[in-house]
Design a protein around this motif. Structure first.
Motif, PDB file in Angstrom:
ATOM      1  N   PHE A 253     -69.667  -5.335  23.942  1.00 20.84           N
ATOM      2  CA  PHE A 253     -71.313  -4.249  24.376  1.00 20.84           C
ATOM      3  C   PHE A 253     -71.616  -5.102  25.425  1.00 20.84           C
ATOM      4  N   GLY A 254     -71.108  -5.523  26.241  1.00 18.24           N
ATOM      5  CA  GLY A 254     -71.358  -6.496  27.785  1.00 18.24           C
ATOM      6  C   GLY A 254     -72.309  -6.443  27.404  1.00 18.24           C
ATOM      7  N   LYS A 255     -72.406  -7.688  26.767  1.00 16.18           N
ATOM      8  CA  LYS A 255     -73.927  -8.616  26.912  1.00 16.18           C
ATOM      9  C   LYS A 255     -73.569 -10.509  27.075  1.00 16.18           C
ATOM     10  N   ARG A 256     -72.134  -9.687  27.453  1.00 20.07           N
ATOM     11  CA  ARG A 256     -71.643 -11.544  27.783  1.00 20.07           C
ATOM     12  C   ARG A 256     -70.135 -11.187  28.639  1.00 20.07           C
ATOM     13  N   THR A 257     -70.108 -11.688  29.784  1.00 20.73           N
ATOM     14  CA  THR A 257     -68.934 -11.868  30.114  1.00 20.73           C
ATOM     15  C   THR A 257     -67.629 -12.026  29.649  1.00 20.73           C
ATOM     16  N   LYS A 258     -66.615 -11.744  30.144  1.00 18.39           N
ATOM     17  CA  LYS A 258     -65.193 -12.057  29.433  1.00 18.39           C
ATOM     18  C   LYS A 258     -65.143 -13.947  29.632  1.00 18.39           C
ATOM     19  N   TRP A 259     -65.721 -14.272  30.798  1.00 19.19           N
ATOM     20  CA  TRP A 259     -64.973 -15.306  31.498  1.00 19.19           C
ATOM     21  C   TRP A 259     -65.853 -16.628  30.272  1.00 19.19           C
ATOM     22  N   ALA A 260     -66.692 -15.990  30.631  1.00 13.91           N
ATOM     23  CA  ALA A 260     -68.646 -17.058  29.865  1.00 13.91           C
ATOM     24  C   ALA A 260     -68.040 -16.721  27.835  1.00 13.91           C
ATOM     25  N   THR A 261     -67.426 -16.358  27.439  1.00 14.08           N
ATOM     26  CA  THR A 261     -66.537 -15.592  25.902  1.00 14.08           C
ATOM     27  C   THR A 261     -66.024 -16.949  25.916  1.00 14.08           C
ATOM     28  N   ASN A 262     -64.777 -16.666  27.303  1.00 15.70           N
ATOM     29  CA  ASN A 262     -63.616 -17.454  27.132  1.00 15.70           C
ATOM     30  C   ASN A 262     -63.529 -18.982  27.049  1.00 15.70           C
ATOM     31  N   ASN A 263     -65.097 -19.383  27.945  1.00 15.20           N
ATOM     32  CA  ASN A 263     -65.004 -20.482  28.918  1.00 15.20           C
ATOM     33  C   ASN A 263     -66.107 -21.565  28.252  1.00 15.20           C
ATOM     34  N   ILE A 264     -66.368 -21.255  26.849  1.00 10.80           N
ATOM     35  CA  ILE A 264     -67.470 -22.368  26.059  1.00 10.80           C
ATOM     36  C   ILE A 264     -67.042 -23.783  25.731  1.00 10.80           C
ATOM     37  N   MET A 265     -67.971 -24.369  26.233  1.00 10.75           N
ATOM     38  CA  MET A 265     -67.756 -25.277  25.677  1.00 10.75           C
ATOM     39  C   MET A 265     -67.159 -25.803  24.720  1.00 10.75           C
ATOM     40  N   THR A 266     -66.409 -27.120  24.245  1.00  5.43           N
ATOM     41  CA  THR A 266     -66.301 -27.601  23.192  1.00  5.43           C
ATOM     42  C   THR A 266     -66.047 -28.923  23.267  1.00  5.43           C
ATOM     43  N   MET A 267     -65.564 -29.563  22.090  1.00  3.09           N
ATOM     44  CA  MET A 267     -65.844 -31.295  22.174  1.00  3.09           C
ATOM     45  C   MET A 267     -64.924 -31.456  23.382  1.00  3.09           C
ATOM     46  N   GLN A 268     -63.678 -31.390  23.539  1.00  2.00           N
ATOM     47  CA  GLN A 268     -62.742 -31.666  24.668  1.00  2.00           C
ATOM     48  C   GLN A 268     -64.077 -31.402  26.122  1.00  2.00           C
TER      49      GLN A 268
END
Length: 256
Positions: A170-185
């Motif tokens: 719905f355009g409220k987040r970018t594809k980059w920010a969706t796939n680049n979220i922080m992880t334990m790693q």
């Protein structure tokens, strides 16, 4: 400019096409659920401001500076940087405080000198940038013994991942920010450059109740959340559950 930087810049510029909508935005159910993590974040910021007594703060990915402007005074000078020129323009038109400077700047390539800041705080910016580059820049500009204080979404929660994907559609987040979220790693990578002082986990179960909390009266939501937060607090102490928390508040220090 790299494609993801341009994407993030355009996304956040579009949010400030009508800045009056942001200033009058109603709190969402997710704001309410995550208010415990936000409170913990500001408690850590206040703690280190008290410990260090005076110095210079970097608001890393500051948007319009609304999250840090109240901290500026005779003892603390604040620099806020963001890649979105419209967010900086909006913030500069509102804040006239002589102890705050807001600038358009690339968070991965800052123009500040080495060892410049006593405190850096990050309010969800790391998902919008290349973390492998950012961690080195953050370590470069933070003084030895300085504190980096972060509030970030953690990317292992199934419901959180689905919710982010829907927001992207719905355009409220970018594809980059969706796939680049922080992880334990991601936090392990940061620990190669900083000492992790504390890592708090929030909202493993409570986030699942977002649909219900969005339709009941707010007073009822708050009462229910208090019980859910207690359950979250217990579960997030268990090693196998921590990674599924929705939010983290992390304090890191640079070696003296």
């Amino acid at each position: 400019m790299n494609y993801y930087k341009q994407e993030e810049r355009e996304h956040y510029n579009s949010r400030y096409d009508h800045p009056e909508k942001i200033s009058h935005r109603k709190l969402s159910v997710y704001d309410l659920i995550n208010s415990n993590a936000v409170k913990a974040f500001y408690e850590q910021v206040t703690k280190y401001i008290t410990i260090y007594k005076n110095g210079t703060i970097l608001d890393y990915g500051c948007a319009s500076g609304e999250r840090s402007s109240h901290l500026a005074d005779d003892n603390w000078f604040i620099y806020g940087i963001d890649i979105s020129e419209k967010s900086i323009e909006a913030g500069s038109s509102i804040s006239k405080d002589k102890y705050i400077v807001l600038s358009v700047m690339d968070c991965e390539q800052m123009s500040f000198d080495d060892n410049y800041f006593d405190i850096i705080f990050d309010y969800g910016t790391l998902s919008s940038i290349d973390q492998s580059i950012a961690v080195k820049e953050l370590a470069r500009v933070l003084k030895p013994g300085g504190a980096l204080i972060c509030i970030e979404t953690l990317g292992h929660h199934p419901f959180g991942n689905i919710n982010r994907y829907i927001k992207m559609l719905f355009g409220k987040r970018t594809k980059w920010a969706t796939n680049n979220i922080m992880t334990m790693q991601s936090w392990k990578t940061f620990s190669n450059h900083f000492q992790i002082i504390s890592l708090q986990y929030f909202n493993l179960i409570s986030i699942l109740f977002a649909p219900l909390l969005s339709i009941v009266p707010q007073k009822t939501s708050i009462k229910l959340l208090k019980y859910l937060w207690r359950l979250d607090s217990y579960l997030c102490e268990l090693p196998h559950f921590k990674k599924y928390a929705f939010k983290t508040v992390t304090v890191l220090k640079k070696a003296s």
